[in-house]
Design a protein around this motif. Structure first.
Motif, short mmCIF file in Angstrom:
data_model
loop_
_atom_site.label_atom_id
_atom_site.label_comp_id
_atom_site.label_asym_id
_atom_site.label_seq_id
_atom_site.Cartn_x
_atom_site.Cartn_y
_atom_site.Cartn_z
N ASP A 53 -34.22 -14.09 33.66
CA ASP A 53 -33.42 -14.30 34.87
C ASP A 53 -33.88 -15.53 35.66
N THR A 54 -35.16 -15.89 35.51
CA THR A 54 -35.73 -16.95 36.35
C THR A 54 -36.33 -18.11 35.58
N ASP A 55 -36.34 -18.05 34.24
CA ASP A 55 -37.04 -19.08 33.47
C ASP A 55 -36.46 -19.15 32.06
N GLU A 71 -44.44 -10.50 36.66
CA GLU A 71 -43.18 -10.27 37.36
C GLU A 71 -42.68 -8.85 37.13
#
Length: 75
Positions: A53-55, A71
């Motif tokens: 979702d973030t990377d 995370e």
């Protein structure tokens, strides 16, 4: 994204499995040429390709796996 015989893919999936992080493994051999070209256009040149979702990254990235695990624990 993974590939047959990819040791780094197996290692990455092993870490994710042991840490209880859900993932979907997509064999690059099942992708269309256009889908493969899109991965390359995004700069991915080696396997595995991991997209969260973030990377996103390619290759065996222990540092990224550690961060991803942190995370997941924080959630």
């Amino acid at each position: 994204y993974t590939g047959e015989g990819c040791e780094n893919c197996e290692r990455t999936m092993g870490v994710l499995t042991r840490r209880g992080i859900a993932f979907e493994a997509v064999d690059v051999d099942t992708l269309s040429e256009a889908e493969t070209d899109e991965l390359r256009a995004q700069g991915f040149r080696s396997l595995p390709v991991v997209i969260t979702d973030t990377d996103a990254w390619c290759g065996l990235r222990v540092d990224k796996l550690v961060a991803l695990t942190a995370e997941a624990v924080a959630r």
